[in-house]
Design an enzyme around this catalytic site. Structure first.
Site, PDB file in Angstrom:
ATOM      1  N   GLU A 192      45.476  70.876  27.676  1.00  9.86           N
ATOM      2  CA  GLU A 192      45.944  72.124  27.060  1.00  9.86           C
ATOM      3  C   GLU A 192      44.821  73.136  26.863  1.00  9.86           C
ATOM      4  O   GLU A 192      45.013  74.180  26.257  1.00  9.86           O
ATOM      5  CB  GLU A 192      46.651  71.834  25.729  1.00  9.86           C
ATOM      6  CG  GLU A 192      45.865  70.981  24.754  1.00  9.86           C
ATOM      7  CD  GLU A 192      46.664  70.619  23.503  1.00  9.86           C
ATOM      8  OE1 GLU A 192      47.712  71.213  23.249  1.00  9.86           O
ATOM      9  OE2 GLU A 192      46.208  69.726  22.764  1.00  9.86           O
ATOM     10  N   ASP A 246      49.620  75.584  24.442  1.00 11.05           N
ATOM     11  CA  ASP A 246      48.228  75.972  24.250  1.00 11.05           C
ATOM     12  C   ASP A 246      47.562  76.364  25.557  1.00 11.05           C
ATOM     13  O   ASP A 246      46.746  77.278  25.586  1.00 11.05           O
ATOM     14  CB  ASP A 246      47.444  74.825  23.594  1.00 11.05           C
ATOM     15  CG  ASP A 246      47.692  74.795  22.102  1.00 11.05           C
ATOM     16  OD1 ASP A 246      47.584  75.873  21.477  1.00 11.05           O
ATOM     17  OD2 ASP A 246      48.015  73.725  21.564  1.00 11.05           O
TER      18      ASP A 246
HETATM   19  C1  PEP Z   1      51.238  72.221  23.617  1.00 15.67           C
HETATM   20  O1  PEP Z   1      50.209  72.814  23.277  1.00 15.67           O
HETATM   21  O2  PEP Z   1      51.912  72.540  24.605  1.00 15.67           O
HETATM   22  C2  PEP Z   1      51.727  71.067  22.833  1.00 15.67           C
HETATM   23  C3  PEP Z   1      52.710  70.309  23.263  1.00 15.67           C
HETATM   24  O3  PEP Z   1      51.137  70.830  21.633  1.00 15.67           O
HETATM   25  P1  PEP Z   1      51.440  71.692  20.322  1.00 15.67           P
HETATM   26  O4  PEP Z   1      52.601  72.588  20.610  1.00 15.67           O
HETATM   27  O5  PEP Z   1      51.701  70.709  19.236  1.00 15.67           O
HETATM   28  O6  PEP Z   1      50.171  72.446  20.113  1.00 15.67           O
HETATM   29 MG    MG Z   2      48.943  71.980  21.790  1.00 17.42          MG
END
Ligand code: PEP
Ligand code: MG
Length: 582
Positions: free
Chosen positions: A432, A456
């Site tokens: 990410e 992210d």
């Molecule tokens: C993302 O970043 O796509 C993810 C699944 O983590 P989070 O949304 O918890 O940051």
């Molecule tokens: Mg994330």
């Protein structure tokens, strides 16, 4: 009958679904504190005590985390704040004033504590001025908790909450009174509040800018979480259209429910693993009901939002074990705490750039005690061999290696203690951060699997805040750089022979799924409520045509080309499948 539809506000479609209900305006901003009289002294004192307890809980949670990283000195601020809450002289004088003056506690708290801070502000000593900020913080914390208390008793069920901004914990709190929708002035598609709304299956439209200005308490609203629209005081025609849509939606849900026992397989036989994300324990039954083939992401930080300090090893073990047993024989991927950004604690630490700051693995590696407690609990829950451990916000090989050392240490300890666990528990990382995407080949040598976090990844790749509606138009999942980066991760990951999945919200976007499958992604994890629809889409397409589609997209140079191409494809092939709701 009105024909001009000036009663429609347009925003960002953050969680699908349609509701018709009355508006509840939730003001979180500093409200004017008036000296409203009270009639029930006992109730006011009880609310006051609850607010004090809640404030203490919050501070204990912050303190337990701050002490390791910030050192005793800075963390001592929170300790001092806790001591103020225990000061018998201050508390008894506040209680006495509530009783004698019979005025709402928030007024008394504000009035009494301000006396001290005003005096301190007059001082020429910088130290005194600084201390006055701490006391001001405490005051605001107590008042906020008193207001929450009041709010809880005021809200009625079945309303659409209209507010300027909403946090993930507000979203959960509201869901307990069965809200019908969320409408906000600010916020983006992948803000965690929006993700939680999706998990709860509650329609949400965010980033409307003028919702709180235009909508009045009690007005009838239609919230369309597919189109990202809110209709204020709908006319007869609009009501008829939307009542019809709700009927179609129910019919669709019913039809999709019939697919429960069928695999997510394309028309030419390519099977896609369809997993579920778990944000709230309440979702578990829904996940099982919708026949997810496992859990691709447990956002543990979300599960623990309500705890005063981080739950100890035993408590965490029980939670992970329950999830693992419920989903058995399927697998569950438990992600270690991704605290920071817009989630839980660091808001109070006042970082200038929380999304670029002390978040995810950075915070965990700086807090080895906290990290080890969680890792031990996850490993212990793996005794049936259906648990995998995933690390968030990884940017470098060092972070992976350091984490693996810590995991090994935990395994050795558990072995010595004679505890049962899966000695070969799979370790994976979130992809990410752009550096992780670039280094995928090297990462693949260190881990058993990766999961792409597009929420992210897009934010960091395009330098666009995922929760900021002002820039939401340039937060683009079809940006060529995003599509090509995804392709790179998928191809390199597959070449290295590791499992590549995706748990970001892009995996649940009906417009994006055909592209993702075409790029070769064969495992996706989405909120349980999205499973039936995504499965239906997969089952309506040929992998062959998706490969061609993905190839074309990889050659486009602009977002608009890819987006138009995908939307045209969707309208041609899929619109009928989903009753023209999008
Ligand atoms: C993302 O970043 O796509 C993810 C699944 O983590 P989070 O949304 O918890 O940051
Ligand atoms: Mg994330």
């Amino acid at each position: 009958m009105t024909t001009d539809h000036t009663n429609i506000l347009k925003g960002i479609a953050a969680a699908p679904g349609i509701s018709i209900s009355h508006a509840f305006i939730y003001k979180k901003e500093k409200e004017v504190i008036t000296s409203e009289p009270i009639t029930d002294i006992d109730e006011a004192l009880k609310n006051f005590d609850t607010a004090l307890q809640q404030s203490k809980k919050e501070l204990r949670k912050i303190f337990s985390l701050a002490v390791d990283k910030l050192g005793e000195k800075r963390a001592a601020i929170f300790e001092a704040q806790m001591m103020i809450l225990d000061d018998p002289i201050l508390i008894s004088s506040l209680r006495k004033r509530i009783r004698n003056e019979m005025i709402v506690p928030e007024y008394i708290v504000n009035n009494e504590i301000s006396k001290y801070t005003d005096l301190m502000n007059l001082s020429h000593e910088p130290y005194m001025k600084e201390r006055s900020h701490d006391i001001e913080d405490i005051k605001n914390r107590i008042i906020r908790n008193l207001k929450k208390k009041k709010w809880k008793s005021k809200i009625t069920s079945d309303v659409i909450v209209v507010t300027s901004n909403i946090s993930p914990s507000d979203t959960v709190l509201f869901s307990r009174v069965n809200v019908k929708g969320y409408v906000t002035d600010f916020g983006g598609l992948t803000s965690h509040a929006a993700i939680v709304a999706r998990s709860l299956n509650i329609p949400a439209v965010v980033g409307l800018h003028e919702a709180t200005n235009r909508i009045k308490e009690g007005e009838l609203l239609i919230i369309d979480g597919f189109k990202g629209e809110v209709i204020i005081n709908p006319d007869v025609d609009q009501l008829r259209v939307y009542k019809n849509k709700i009927k179609r939606l129910e019919q669709q849900d019913h039809e999709l429910d019939k697919l429960r026992n069928f695999p997510a397989k394309t028309l030419d036989g390519i099977e896609i693993q369809l997993l579920a994300n778990l944000d709230l324990t309440e979702e578990m039954e829904f996940i099982v009901h919708n026949r997810a083939e496992g859990i691709g992401l447990v956002r543990t930080e979300q599960l623990f939002e309500e705890y005063e300090v981080f739950p100890d090893e035993e408590e965490q073990y029980q939670i992970y074990k329950t999830i693992a047993e419920r989903i058995y024989p399927e697998h569950v991927i438990v992600r270690t705490f991704d605290i920071g950004g817009d989630k839980v604690l660091p808001v109070d630490l006042k970082e200038p750039n929380p999304f670029l700051g002390w978040r995810g693995i950075r915070l965990l590696l700086d807090n080895p005690k906290l990290f080890k407690i969680q890792v031990r609990a996850i490993i212990r829950s793996s005794s049936h061999k259906n648990v995998k451990l995933m690390l968030p916000m990884i940017a470098s090989l060092e972070e992976i290696r350091e984490s693996k050392n810590l995991i090994e240490e935990c395994k050795k300890e558990l072995q010595k203690e004679g505890k049962a666990f899966d000695k070969h528990i799979a370790i994976g990382v979130m992809i990410e951060i752009p550096s992780a995407a670039i280094l995928i080949k090297d990462f693949a040598e260190e881990v058993d699997f990766v999961s792409i976090g597009t929420n992210d990844l897009i934010q960091y790749l395009l330098a666009v805040d995922r929760g900021n509606d002002i820039v939401s138009n340039i937060y683009q999942e079809f940006h060529p750089a995003v599509v090509r980066t995804l392709n790179h991760i998928i191809q390199e990951g597959k070449k290295a022979g590791i499992m590549v999945s995706m748990c970001g919200e892009m995996a649940a976007d009906p417009f994006a799924v055909p592209l993702l499958i075409g790029l070769g992604l064969n495992s996706i994890s989405v909120s349980a409520s999205a499973i039936p629809l995504i499965k239906n889409i997969i089952r309506s397409l040929y992998f062959d045509e998706l490969q061609k589609l993905a190839n074309d997209c990889l050659n486009f140079k602009t977002e608009i080309e890819i987006k138009n191409y995908m939307h045209n494809f969707f309208n041609k092939k899929l619109q009928g499948q989903i009753k023209n709701l999008y």
